[in-house]
Design a protein around this motif. Sequence first.
Motif, PDB file in Angstrom:
ATOM      1  N   VAL A   1       0.834  -1.205   0.000  1.00  0.00           N
ATOM      2  CA  VAL A   1       0.000   0.000   0.000  1.00  0.00           C
ATOM      3  C   VAL A   1       0.868   1.253   0.000  1.00  0.00           C
ATOM      4  O   VAL A   1       0.596   2.223  -0.732  1.00  0.00           O
ATOM      5  CB  VAL A   1      -0.954  -0.011   1.220  1.00  0.00           C
ATOM      6  N   MET A   2       1.935   1.229   0.796  1.00  0.00           N
ATOM      7  CA  MET A   2       2.800   2.398   0.847  1.00  0.00           C
ATOM      8  C   MET A   2       3.527   2.611  -0.477  1.00  0.00           C
ATOM      9  O   MET A   2       3.687   3.752  -0.946  1.00  0.00           O
ATOM     10  CB  MET A   2       3.820   2.248   1.975  1.00  0.00           C
ATOM     11  N   MET A   3       3.957   1.525  -1.111  1.00  0.00           N
ATOM     12  CA  MET A   3       4.649   1.650  -2.384  1.00  0.00           C
ATOM     13  C   MET A   3       3.728   2.196  -3.478  1.00  0.00           C
ATOM     14  O   MET A   3       4.173   2.858  -4.418  1.00  0.00           O
ATOM     15  CB  MET A   3       5.202   0.290  -2.818  1.00  0.00           C
ATOM     16  N   ILE A   4       2.425   1.927  -3.362  1.00  0.00           N
ATOM     17  CA  ILE A   4       1.464   2.439  -4.347  1.00  0.00           C
ATOM     18  C   ILE A   4       1.210   3.926  -4.139  1.00  0.00           C
ATOM     19  O   ILE A   4       1.228   4.712  -5.092  1.00  0.00           O
ATOM     20  CB  ILE A   4       0.137   1.648  -4.269  1.00  0.00           C
ATOM     21  N   PHE A   5       0.996   4.313  -2.885  1.00  0.00           N
ATOM     22  CA  PHE A   5       0.595   5.696  -2.606  1.00  0.00           C
ATOM     23  C   PHE A   5       1.775   6.624  -2.280  1.00  0.00           C
ATOM     24  O   PHE A   5       1.628   7.839  -2.353  1.00  0.00           O
ATOM     25  CB  PHE A   5      -0.408   5.714  -1.447  1.00  0.00           C
ATOM     26  N   ARG A   6       2.919   6.049  -1.914  1.00  0.00           N
ATOM     27  CA  ARG A   6       4.098   6.886  -1.617  1.00  0.00           C
ATOM     28  C   ARG A   6       5.365   6.134  -2.032  1.00  0.00           C
ATOM     29  O   ARG A   6       6.168   5.715  -1.188  1.00  0.00           O
ATOM     30  CB  ARG A   6       4.131   7.242  -0.131  1.00  0.00           C
ATOM     31  N   PRO A   7       5.566   5.960  -3.325  1.00  0.00           N
ATOM     32  CA  PRO A   7       6.706   5.153  -3.796  1.00  0.00           C
ATOM     33  C   PRO A   7       8.060   5.779  -3.506  1.00  0.00           C
ATOM     34  O   PRO A   7       9.079   5.090  -3.537  1.00  0.00           O
ATOM     35  CB  PRO A   7       6.454   5.064  -5.311  1.00  0.00           C
ATOM     36  N   GLN A   8       8.120   7.086  -3.236  1.00  0.00           N
ATOM     37  CA  GLN A   8       9.395   7.737  -2.965  1.00  0.00           C
ATOM     38  C   GLN A   8       9.899   7.483  -1.554  1.00  0.00           C
ATOM     39  O   GLN A   8      10.999   7.886  -1.205  1.00  0.00           O
ATOM     40  CB  GLN A   8       9.300   9.248  -3.216  1.00  0.00           C
ATOM     41  N   GLY A   9       9.098   6.805  -0.705  1.00  0.00           N
ATOM     42  CA  GLY A   9       9.511   6.498   0.654  1.00  0.00           C
ATOM     43  C   GLY A   9       8.908   7.440   1.673  1.00  0.00           C
ATOM     44  O   GLY A   9       8.321   8.474   1.335  1.00  0.00           O
ATOM     45  N   LEU A  10       9.052   7.079   2.939  1.00  0.00           N
ATOM     46  CA  LEU A  10       8.462   7.878   4.000  1.00  0.00           C
ATOM     47  C   LEU A  10       9.162   9.218   4.180  1.00  0.00           C
ATOM     48  O   LEU A  10       8.540  10.209   4.547  1.00  0.00           O
ATOM     49  CB  LEU A  10       8.512   7.088   5.320  1.00  0.00           C
ATOM     50  N   TRP A  11      10.483   9.253   3.958  1.00  0.00           N
ATOM     51  CA  TRP A  11      11.248  10.479   4.149  1.00  0.00           C
ATOM     52  C   TRP A  11      12.143  10.673   2.923  1.00  0.00           C
ATOM     53  O   TRP A  11      13.354  10.451   2.985  1.00  0.00           O
ATOM     54  CB  TRP A  11      12.077  10.387   5.418  1.00  0.00           C
ATOM     55  N   PRO A  12      11.580  11.080   1.802  1.00  0.00           N
ATOM     56  CA  PRO A  12      12.341  11.127   0.546  1.00  0.00           C
ATOM     57  C   PRO A  12      13.353  12.258   0.538  1.00  0.00           C
ATOM     58  O   PRO A  12      13.277  13.202   1.324  1.00  0.00           O
ATOM     59  CB  PRO A  12      11.261  11.358  -0.516  1.00  0.00           C
ATOM     60  N   SER A  13      14.288  12.138  -0.385  1.00  0.00           N
ATOM     61  CA  SER A  13      15.271  13.200  -0.565  1.00  0.00           C
ATOM     62  C   SER A  13      14.641  14.373  -1.292  1.00  0.00           C
ATOM     63  O   SER A  13      13.519  14.296  -1.793  1.00  0.00           O
ATOM     64  CB  SER A  13      16.465  12.670  -1.384  1.00  0.00           C
ATOM     65  N   GLY A  14      15.364  15.487  -1.351  1.00  0.00           N
ATOM     66  CA  GLY A  14      14.874  16.660  -2.051  1.00  0.00           C
ATOM     67  C   GLY A  14      14.629  16.363  -3.517  1.00  0.00           C
ATOM     68  O   GLY A  14      13.683  16.874  -4.125  1.00  0.00           O
ATOM     69  N   ARG A  15      15.472  15.482  -4.100  1.00  0.00           N
ATOM     70  CA  ARG A  15      15.287  15.105  -5.493  1.00  0.00           C
ATOM     71  C   ARG A  15      13.975  14.370  -5.678  1.00  0.00           C
ATOM     72  O   ARG A  15      13.225  14.597  -6.621  1.00  0.00           O
ATOM     73  CB  ARG A  15      16.447  14.205  -5.925  1.00  0.00           C
TER      74      ARG A  15
END
Length: 318
Positions: free
Chosen positions: A300-314
């Motif tokens: 579920v997390m990969m579908i709705f937030r694939p960049q991760g919980l704490w993504p980089s600025g990029r």
Amino acid sequence: MAQLQTTTPLAKKSPLIPVLLALFAVILFLMPYYANNYMLDVATMALFYVVLALGLNIVVGYAGLLDLGYSAFFAVGAYTSAILMTQFQMNFWLTFLIGGALAALAGIIIGAPTLRLRSDYLAIVTLGFGEIIRITALNLEITGSSSGIFGIPRPSIGGYAFTHLYDFYWAMLLLAILTLFAVNRLGNSRLGRAWKYIREDEDAAEAMGIDRVRVKLIAYALGAMFGGFAGSLFAVKMSAIAPESFNFMQSVMILLAIVFGGLGRLPGVVLGAVLVIILPELMRSFAEWRFLLFGIALVVMMIFRPQGLWPSGRGKTE
């Protein structure tokens, strides 16, 4: 004629982040004084995964090289300390350094033949290397074959022997802090920028004068070295190791930690490593269903937030 200056206002940092980090640090340093043995053991394993995830982040998060056999490197560190301490009665701290050095050498060995490989082919080679190390440990007499190595001595500093669980908690916490500092410095260095150029466009980076071979080998070696250090400390904490402790699932969980938290973002990597250990423990009351529920939550997390919980600025920009 006056020139118009266009300036971009600096992004304001949320004041909540330093407060949360300070609270997290206080919890870490006070844990041995209020936690029971179970909580302390889970926290020690979480710190162990933090070190492993930070080491793998050099290869995957910084350099963009997929590695599915990272468990092989902390297996090298663990078996190095175990063999040297049980059969040659060497001091743990010396075997700790040797384990890190041999793991770095293993990183160079796997890195050398994979320099021309990318994406799926690279994943297959690293997966095979991880299995080669595990099967080799399973069949060699010096590694105890399938039974592993038991009775690994406890380390000591001066006259103080590590006999309590909180001793290993403090040791793993110190290793995690030093690893975090070192990986952060590497990421912000000239070498770290070279890794990121290779991650974004390997051909363009080589055209700009970056030595692709050297930079990749350094990434493999340094990432493996931190895994070797963690493996050495893991061996003396458990006082026994076996080949099944370093199976493919371990590599997947470490990779999952950095993907879960955010590739290339150190706070995200730390958060991902902690959650990968704590979430299954929180679901332990569901017994056989906990890994299924954990897997569903990750999907579920990969579908709705694939960049991760704490993504980089990029990742945020994209």
